[in-house]
Design an enzyme around this catalytic site. Sequence first.
Site, PDB file in Angstrom:
ATOM      1  N   SER A 139       0.803  -1.228   0.000  1.00  0.00           N
ATOM      2  CA  SER A 139       0.000   0.000   0.000  1.00  0.00           C
ATOM      3  C   SER A 139       0.838   1.281   0.000  1.00  0.00           C
ATOM      4  CB  SER A 139      -0.986   0.050   1.183  1.00  0.00           C
ATOM      5  OG  SER A 139      -1.875  -1.042   1.121  1.00  0.00           O
ATOM      6  N   ASP A 192      -3.948   1.893  -2.471  1.00  0.00           N
ATOM      7  CA  ASP A 192      -3.362   3.148  -2.949  1.00  0.00           C
ATOM      8  C   ASP A 192      -4.416   4.243  -2.842  1.00  0.00           C
ATOM      9  OD1 ASP A 192      -1.336   1.366  -3.569  1.00  0.00           O
ATOM     10  OD2 ASP A 192      -1.827   1.297  -5.689  1.00  0.00           O
ATOM     11  N   SER A 196      -2.173  -3.863  -3.086  1.00  0.00           N
ATOM     12  CA  SER A 196      -1.694  -2.602  -2.535  1.00  0.00           C
ATOM     13  C   SER A 196      -2.851  -1.624  -2.456  1.00  0.00           C
ATOM     14  CB  SER A 196      -0.579  -2.027  -3.417  1.00  0.00           C
ATOM     15  OG  SER A 196      -0.111  -0.797  -2.919  1.00  0.00           O
TER      16      SER A 196
END
Length: 365
Positions: free
Chosen positions: A243, A283, A281
């Site tokens: 992330s 984001d 991830s």
Amino acid sequence: MTLSTPTGKPRFRSLGVKLPGQPGPGNAITDVPGVAVGYTTLVIDDHVRTGVTAILPRPHADVAHPCAAGWYSLNGNGEMTGTTWITESGALSLPVLITNTHAVGPCHRGVVDWVATERPDGAHEWLLPVVAETWDGYLNDINGSHIQPWHAIAAIEAAQPGGMDEGSVGGGTGMNCYGFKGGSGTASRVVAHGRHEYTVGVFVQANFGARRELTVAGIPVGDALADDNPLEDWSVARPGAGSVIVVIATDAPLLPGQCTALARRVPLGLARTGTTGSHFSGDVFLAFSTANEGALTSGFPHPEKEFEDLRFIPWSHIDPFYAAVVQSVEEAVLNALTANETMIGREGHRSPALPRERLATLLNR
């Protein structure tokens, strides 16, 4: 413009590589007047590598005064609380905290407790703090409940303008980026607008990217730096996972929709460093404007205030601010990587530092 952090850590420009745009005097989010950053860093024994970062849009005394704000998610495998209210009201009026994935709750409570104690007039209605996270479970005992509300309060209290540290500090303490030690990074750009100059500042908690993707100043270097990558060999982690949280601040007068548009440009800056955006991830990006103080009072109705006024940059002049976001995000990630050393954490897990001299040699070729 500084080539090292206040504690003497090298920043990316110390490698002698030029990047586009005009940075502010500190090349940091705190170049935006009134913005302050504070850290709580926890490094305990061999298993705790974590912390909290607090970003105050306005000084402590004025923190409840709303800012125009907007947010954007490139990939939703992550958390940023308070965003539905930002979408609804277009306003942000509390400290923004960034921590690890399993510490969002204590930090949320910490913001509420701090406001109730220090700014009680702001706690009479409701509080919807913004708390964001990235995952530090490779280096940190993430399930150990090591972060408590008072750690969040300490980060808020520690927030100050001016020079700020980078690398393994605050919420970025246990983070990794492109298979190297990552964490906290910042940068800024100055934007001319007619007779005025404004600053766009960025803070990044960088915990993303696979080593093979790493690109620096337009040059793919990941394959040349592919050795010594213990994170990629770890069975639980997936290359590119982890992330990234980005917070954008500016003193340019913007509408909430324009703040959202700035947040949507963050992926272009991240892409300059090589990432393609992993499914694993989260984001998530936030942008706010400190201009127009006194407007966007999104609490209960104020009978004496029939209308509010907002001054804003015309949409036809917004492009230089987009460029400032993209350039600052790229450099903030590179600063997070550069201002770091190798870290060993829980169960002996090791995150190697970016080999700065090798990288400089590659870039100079």
